[in-house]
Design a protein around this motif. Structure first.
Motif, PDB file in Angstrom:
ATOM      1  N   GLU A 343       0.841  -1.185   0.000  1.00 53.22           N
ATOM      2  CA  GLU A 343       0.000   0.000   0.000  1.00 53.22           C
ATOM      3  C   GLU A 343       0.883   1.244   0.000  1.00 53.22           C
ATOM      4  OE1 GLU A 343      -2.167  -0.480   3.587  1.00 53.22           O
ATOM      5  OE2 GLU A 343      -3.655  -1.828   2.714  1.00 53.22           O
ATOM      6  N   PRO A 344       0.369   2.365  -0.487  1.00 59.11           N
ATOM      7  CA  PRO A 344       1.174   3.598  -0.457  1.00 59.11           C
ATOM      8  C   PRO A 344       1.349   4.093   0.976  1.00 59.11           C
ATOM      9  CG  PRO A 344      -1.042   4.064  -1.233  1.00 59.11           C
ATOM     10  CD  PRO A 344      -0.932   2.577  -1.138  1.00 59.11           C
ATOM     11  N   PRO A 345       2.403   4.846   1.244  1.00 59.20           N
ATOM     12  CA  PRO A 345       2.624   5.359   2.598  1.00 59.20           C
ATOM     13  C   PRO A 345       1.584   6.409   2.972  1.00 59.20           C
ATOM     14  CG  PRO A 345       4.190   6.329   1.069  1.00 59.20           C
ATOM     15  CD  PRO A 345       3.453   5.273   0.304  1.00 59.20           C
ATOM     16  N   ARG A 346       1.369   6.566   4.271  1.00 56.21           N
ATOM     17  CA  ARG A 346       0.350   7.504   4.752  1.00 56.21           C
ATOM     18  C   ARG A 346       0.648   8.930   4.293  1.00 56.21           C
ATOM     19  NH1 ARG A 346      -0.415  11.109   8.764  1.00 56.21           N
ATOM     20  NH2 ARG A 346      -2.563  11.364   9.530  1.00 56.21           N
ATOM     21  N   GLU A 347       1.929   9.341   4.340  1.00 59.75           N
ATOM     22  CA  GLU A 347       2.267  10.713   3.968  1.00 59.75           C
ATOM     23  C   GLU A 347       1.808  11.031   2.544  1.00 59.75           C
ATOM     24  OE1 GLU A 347       4.108  13.337   5.708  1.00 59.75           O
ATOM     25  OE2 GLU A 347       3.222  12.120   7.293  1.00 59.75           O
ATOM     26  N   GLY A 348       2.057  10.102   1.629  1.00 57.09           N
ATOM     27  CA  GLY A 348       1.636  10.336   0.253  1.00 57.09           C
ATOM     28  C   GLY A 348       0.132  10.367   0.107  1.00 57.09           C
ATOM     29  N   SER A 349      -0.566   9.495   0.838  1.00 52.16           N
ATOM     30  CA  SER A 349      -2.025   9.461   0.763  1.00 52.16           C
ATOM     31  C   SER A 349      -2.629  10.752   1.314  1.00 52.16           C
ATOM     32  CB  SER A 349      -2.567   8.254   1.533  1.00 52.16           C
ATOM     33  OG  SER A 349      -2.121   7.047   0.945  1.00 52.16           O
ATOM     34  N   ASP A 367      -0.400   9.722  -9.645  1.00 54.96           N
ATOM     35  CA  ASP A 367       1.039   9.486  -9.684  1.00 54.96           C
ATOM     36  C   ASP A 367       1.482   8.600  -8.524  1.00 54.96           C
ATOM     37  OD1 ASP A 367       1.208  11.064 -11.928  1.00 54.96           O
ATOM     38  OD2 ASP A 367       1.873  12.856 -10.850  1.00 54.96           O
ATOM     39  N   LEU A 368       0.873   8.804  -7.360  1.00 54.99           N
ATOM     40  CA  LEU A 368       1.234   8.019  -6.184  1.00 54.99           C
ATOM     41  C   LEU A 368       1.020   6.527  -6.408  1.00 54.99           C
ATOM     42  CD1 LEU A 368       1.951   7.843  -3.115  1.00 54.99           C
ATOM     43  CD2 LEU A 368      -0.494   8.175  -2.660  1.00 54.99           C
ATOM     44  N   ALA A 369       0.004   6.185  -7.185  1.00 55.58           N
ATOM     45  CA  ALA A 369      -0.363   4.776  -7.374  1.00 55.58           C
ATOM     46  C   ALA A 369       0.632   3.989  -8.221  1.00 55.58           C
ATOM     47  CB  ALA A 369      -1.749   4.693  -8.013  1.00 55.58           C
ATOM     48  N   ALA A 370       1.580   4.659  -8.852  1.00 52.93           N
ATOM     49  CA  ALA A 370       2.438   4.001  -9.836  1.00 52.93           C
ATOM     50  C   ALA A 370       3.202   2.809  -9.260  1.00 52.93           C
ATOM     51  CB  ALA A 370       3.407   5.014 -10.444  1.00 52.93           C
ATOM     52  N   ASP A 371       3.716   2.940  -8.049  1.00 53.25           N
ATOM     53  CA  ASP A 371       4.611   1.915  -7.509  1.00 53.25           C
ATOM     54  C   ASP A 371       3.959   1.023  -6.464  1.00 53.25           C
ATOM     55  OD1 ASP A 371       6.752   2.861  -9.073  1.00 53.25           O
ATOM     56  OD2 ASP A 371       7.194   4.411  -7.594  1.00 53.25           O
TER      57      ASP A 371
END
Length: 609
Positions: A343-349, A367-371
């Motif tokens: 899952e993406p990190p909280r900071e990015g979310s 963009d956040l979802a890419a990785d």
């Protein structure tokens, strides 16, 4: 003397513990690295002294084909056999599927009449045979049946696949065979570990090979190898190496190495996490078949068969786009259990959520979802909000992503949301209003916005053009259905209230194609009620209501009808600090905090209509 005896006993116990620890460490190393050990050596010596009897004296073979085996229980058939059969049927509709046939070996008594009806149209050969080791532990019995299926294949040339090895292209048989089998090859296997191909042959034969994709030319040498494979598996049964079938294959290969010619399946063809950095069908010529449609022609991919792509393919993203309080946390836990992550990190979310709330800017979230592969809660729970472009941008940028819409009955959802906000987190009321796109915090406004949210998500996928047909799905007559919900090729709709004592593992696993790791539907409910368990109180005991205060708040809410005004509880000092911290966090992540401040907390009373 008494002390001396105690010391002796302690010394003996210590030696025993040390011996057990050493044995355990040796097993772990052998298991991790696929190494030869004493149990393998003993089975090897037995094979040299006692040749195994053939298993296929009565088998008549012709042509070439792909082979699967199924043993276990009915739940396994629902979780893995049926979805894999449907996938194979999709590949067979392509013009690139040649004269290759398909066979399923099933343990006698495993398939129901309904199972036979569903899989019968996919497999040219459906053979049901009794277990060769009845009464054995389930794991051992399943592996023994797999080996027996390979030994008794109805084809002269066979590609055997486990259910978690997914063919990426319709002509996978032809590609694998031409690249892996020379004119004199009896069997072709993939290395189990990176760098294994650099080992000398005698050392390579003391390392495990992968058995999820096996190519067989049924020569006399291959027939003897399969018999030795089954015998070695039986000899290893009482050891810890007998839990899997790869050690038995290693023993059999070494015992028959003078007469068996071994080919190699390249890691770029059979993609596995241990041997290649990419496990993906997403760039392959199957393309649209990932979404359930017919394979697209003309593209190419290094992966011909992908091992556990639902676990490792970063292009197979799963977005949980249901709004808050519909089971999104439960669904996130289910995806984590299936290995769908990270899952993406909280900071990015948080930053992506701020951008959506302050500027209606979906680019940070996209963009956040890419990785990453698994997504739930904010900002993804705003995908169906009126006016946002998040959903179409995600669907376009990530064409192989799938979406899960968690839903609830509107009235139940409102009651849950009202309790959560007014009793636990009154400072989040305005945040929910903004995320949902409601006009105010009232039952009428929230339910209307919630229903509109869900309809917008479903309508988007109903009208999204299919890859293979080029027209909206609403114009396609056949849309697959699943129990407890419905899905198009990219959307699964689930109401977890339909599963009060269980979880829809069968439906979710089939949708995300997690065939090899799906839990049993008998595993019980996965759901947790954060409100009733008062998680907020455990993490912030000075800021949240106590369990007694929470009960009092619920009783107060129950005493007020929805057409009477209700003033939510005011922040206590600790809760006010949390609110200020949240707002500061919000401002810190805003691109332009001065010109675009975060939504302010409303101080006037809220009304429940």
């Amino acid at each position: 003397p008494v002390v001396s005896r105690k010391r002796k006993r302690c010394f003996v116990v210590s030696l025993l513990v040390a011996s057990l620890a050493a044995n355990e460490e040796a097993y772990r190393r052998a298991r991790k690295d696929g190494l030869w050990d004493g149990d393998c050596e003993e089975a090897y010596q037995r094979l040299l002294r006692e040749p195994a009897p053939l298993l296929d004296e009565d088998v008549e073979r012709s042509g070439r084909g792909v082979l699967f085996s199924a043993a276990g229980d009915a739940d396994f058939v629902r979780r893995e056999v049926r979805p894999a059969a449907q996938w194979l049927a999709t590949l067979r509709r392509s013009e690139r599927w040649t004269t290759t046939r398909a066979a399923l070996f099933a343990e006698e008594g495993l398939l129901s009449n309904e199972d036979r009806r569903i899989v019968g149209g996919t497999f040219d050969v459906l053979r049901e045979e009794p277990s060769s080791v009845p009464g054995s532990p389930p794991g051992f019995r399943v592996k023994a049946f797999k080996i027996r299926a390979m030994a008794r294949s109805p084809f002269l040339e066979t590609v055997y696949l486990d259910f978690d090895s997914q063919p990426c292209v319709p002509d996978f048989f032809d590609v694998l065979w031409s690249r892996s089998m020379s004119s004199d090859s009896d069997i072709a296997l993939a290395d189990n570990f990176r760098g294994q191909d650099l080992l000398p042959r005698d050392e390579d034969l003391k390392r495990e090979h992968a058995s999820g994709c096996v190519l067989l030319r049924h020569s006399s040498a291959t027939r003897r190898l399969m018999a030795a494979y089954a015998r070695a598996h039986s000899l290893l049964r009482g050891t810890r190496r007998g839990r899997r079938d790869q050690p038995a294959l290693m023993v059999a290969l070494r015992a028959l190495s003078p007469e068996v010619t071994l080919g190699t399946i390249s890691p770029r063809d059979f993609c596995r996490k241990n041997t290649t950095g990419v496990v993906s069908c997403s760039g392959s010529a199957v393309n649209g078949a990932h979404q359930g449609g017919a394979p697209a022609e003309g593209a190419s991919s290094s992966c011909v068969v992908a091992h556990k792509p639902a676990k490792y393919d970063v292009n197979r993203k799963i977005f949980v786009v249901g709004f808050k309080k519909t089971g999104t946390t439960t669904m996130a836990a289910a995806l984590k259990r299936l290995g769908v992550g990270p899952e993406p990190p909280r900071e990015g979310s948080v930053a992506a959520t701020v951008a959506l709330l302050t500027r209606d800017d979906a680019s940070l979230a996209v963009d956040l979802a890419a990785d990453f592969r698994s997504f739930s809660d904010a900002p993804w729970c705003m995908a169906g909000r009126r006016g946002t472009t998040l959903l179409p941008e995600l669907a376009t940028r990530y064409p192989f992503a799938k979406f899960v819409l968690t839903k609830r009955d509107s009235d139940k959802w409102w009651q849950s949301t009202k309790q959560w906000l007014l009793c636990l987190k009154p400072f989040n009321v305005d945040r929910y209003v903004a995320m949902l796109g409601a006009s105010n915090f009232s039952k009428t406004a929230f339910v209307d916005a919630f229903d509109d949210f869900n309809k917008r998500v479903q309508a988007f996928f109903d009208d999204e053009p299919t890859r293979d047909e080029g027209r909206p799905r609403s114009q396609v007559t056949e849309v697959p259905k699943v129990q407890g919900g419905e899905h198009s090729r990219r959307l699964l709709v689930v109401d977890l209230d339909d599963y009060p004592n269980s979880f829809p593992w069968t439906e979710l696993c089939a949708f995300v194609q997690a065939w090899g790791r799906c839990p049993s539907s008998k595993g019980g409910a996965l759901r947790r009620n954060a409100f009733l368990e008062n998680d907020f109180y455990r993490s912030h005991p000075d800021a949240a209501p106590s369990p007694e205060q929470l009960d009092e708040c619920r009783s107060t809410l129950a005493a007020h009808t929805d057409d009477r005004p209700f003033l939510p509880p005011q922040d206590n000092p600790a809760l006010a600090r949390l609110r200020r911290q949240r707002d500061a966090d919000h401002r810190r992540h805003a691109t332009n905090a001065e010109n675009e401040p975060p939504p302010r907390r409303t101080t006037s009373p809220h009304f429940l209509e």
